[in-house]
Design a protein around this motif. Structure first.
Motif, PDB file in Angstrom:
ATOM      1  N   HIS A 182       0.220  10.056  -3.823  1.00 16.33           N
ATOM      2  CA  HIS A 182      -0.667  10.342  -2.700  1.00 16.33           C
ATOM      3  C   HIS A 182       0.116  10.435  -1.390  1.00 16.33           C
ATOM      4  CE1 HIS A 182      -4.249   9.923  -5.087  1.00 16.33           C
ATOM      5  NE2 HIS A 182      -3.900   8.712  -5.471  1.00 16.33           N
ATOM      6  N   LEU A 183       1.333   9.925  -1.403  1.00 11.46           N
ATOM      7  CA  LEU A 183       2.193   9.943  -0.222  1.00 11.46           C
ATOM      8  C   LEU A 183       3.582  10.356  -0.667  1.00 11.46           C
ATOM      9  CD1 LEU A 183       2.473   9.264   2.825  1.00 11.46           C
ATOM     10  CD2 LEU A 183       3.116   6.962   2.137  1.00 11.46           C
ATOM     11  N   HIS A 184       4.097  11.398  -0.040  1.00 10.91           N
ATOM     12  CA  HIS A 184       5.421  11.898  -0.372  1.00 10.91           C
ATOM     13  C   HIS A 184       6.476  10.889   0.067  1.00 10.91           C
ATOM     14  CE1 HIS A 184       8.896  14.605  -0.425  1.00 10.91           C
ATOM     15  NE2 HIS A 184       8.189  15.334  -1.258  1.00 10.91           N
ATOM     16  N   VAL A 218       8.543   0.105   8.895  1.00 11.09           N
ATOM     17  CA  VAL A 218       7.550  -0.433   9.826  1.00 11.09           C
ATOM     18  C   VAL A 218       6.855  -1.638   9.207  1.00 11.09           C
ATOM     19  CG1 VAL A 218       5.344   0.067  10.957  1.00 11.09           C
ATOM     20  CG2 VAL A 218       7.179   1.746  11.041  1.00 11.09           C
ATOM     21  N   ALA A 219       6.441  -1.500   7.963  1.00 10.86           N
ATOM     22  CA  ALA A 219       5.760  -2.607   7.289  1.00 10.86           C
ATOM     23  C   ALA A 219       6.688  -3.806   7.130  1.00 10.86           C
ATOM     24  CB  ALA A 219       5.247  -2.142   5.927  1.00 10.86           C
ATOM     25  N   LEU A 220       7.938  -3.559   6.778  1.00 11.77           N
ATOM     26  CA  LEU A 220       8.883  -4.655   6.605  1.00 11.77           C
ATOM     27  C   LEU A 220       9.187  -5.357   7.923  1.00 11.77           C
ATOM     28  CD1 LEU A 220      11.320  -3.115   3.973  1.00 11.77           C
ATOM     29  CD2 LEU A 220       9.485  -4.772   3.622  1.00 11.77           C
ATOM     30  N   VAL A 221       9.309  -4.597   9.004  1.00  8.76           N
ATOM     31  CA  VAL A 221       9.533  -5.207  10.323  1.00  8.76           C
ATOM     32  C   VAL A 221       8.325  -6.057  10.715  1.00  8.76           C
ATOM     33  CG1 VAL A 221       9.745  -4.693  12.793  1.00  8.76           C
ATOM     34  CG2 VAL A 221      11.211  -3.533  11.153  1.00  8.76           C
ATOM     35  N   LEU A 274       0.828  -1.205   0.000  1.00  3.73           N
ATOM     36  CA  LEU A 274       0.000   0.000   0.000  1.00  3.73           C
ATOM     37  C   LEU A 274       0.863   1.255   0.000  1.00  3.73           C
ATOM     38  CD1 LEU A 274      -2.797   1.369   0.220  1.00  3.73           C
ATOM     39  CD2 LEU A 274      -2.549   1.191   2.697  1.00  3.73           C
ATOM     40  N   ILE A 275       1.930   1.241   0.766  1.00  2.30           N
ATOM     41  CA  ILE A 275       2.822   2.411   0.826  1.00  2.30           C
ATOM     42  C   ILE A 275       3.457   2.646  -0.546  1.00  2.30           C
ATOM     43  CG2 ILE A 275       4.962   3.256   1.848  1.00  2.30           C
ATOM     44  CD1 ILE A 275       3.421   2.593   4.380  1.00  2.30           C
ATOM     45  N   PHE A 276       3.956   1.583  -1.162  1.00  2.98           N
ATOM     46  CA  PHE A 276       4.554   1.742  -2.490  1.00  2.98           C
ATOM     47  C   PHE A 276       3.515   2.230  -3.498  1.00  2.98           C
ATOM     48  CE2 PHE A 276       7.774  -1.416  -0.931  1.00  2.98           C
ATOM     49  CZ  PHE A 276       8.835  -0.533  -0.937  1.00  2.98           C
TER      50      PHE A 276
END
Length: 122
Positions: free
Chosen positions: A27-29, A39-42, A18-20
């Protein structure tokens, strides 16, 4: 691997995806994504390998290792909120200065137009 581990790993991978996606769609800098991707990877790694938390707990002498990710998450949230407040404060100062500059420029433009002076106060 248990059912809970799969769910945790899936949530982490979906969050990273989702972040990528949000970065790719503008939509996200990217600067903000740099906070969220780790955080997602951890989350994904700890979901797949939960024994890492147990190992860290043993090394640190913590008797209940599942508290480690919760504590780290809380610290990360506090740091993130602090950084956001610092950035917001900078933006407020910039906005105030920008409003003052615009007001000065408007006054200069008003003064340069002949016959356009405000009425004198008697």
């Amino acid at each position: 691997m248990s059912h809970t581990n799969w769910i945790s790993a899936t949530i982490g991978l979906l969050t990273a995806g989702l972040i990528f996606y949000l970065v790719r769609r503008d939509h996200l800098h990217t600067r903000y994504a740099l906070w969220w991707v780790p955080v997602a990877l951890v989350m994904a790694v700890l979901g797949v390998f939960p024994q890492i938390v147990d190992w860290i707990g043993r090394m640190m002498g913590i008797s209940y290792p599942p508290v480690i990710p919760l504590l780290l998450g809380l610290v990360a949230m506090v740091v993130k909120i602090l950084v956001m407040d610092i950035e917001r404060s900078r933006n407020e100062v910039k906005l105030t200065r920008l409003v003052q500059r615009v007001a000065m420029l408007e006054k200069r433009v008003e003064d340069s137009i002949p016959g356009k002076h405000p009425p004198a106060n008697d």
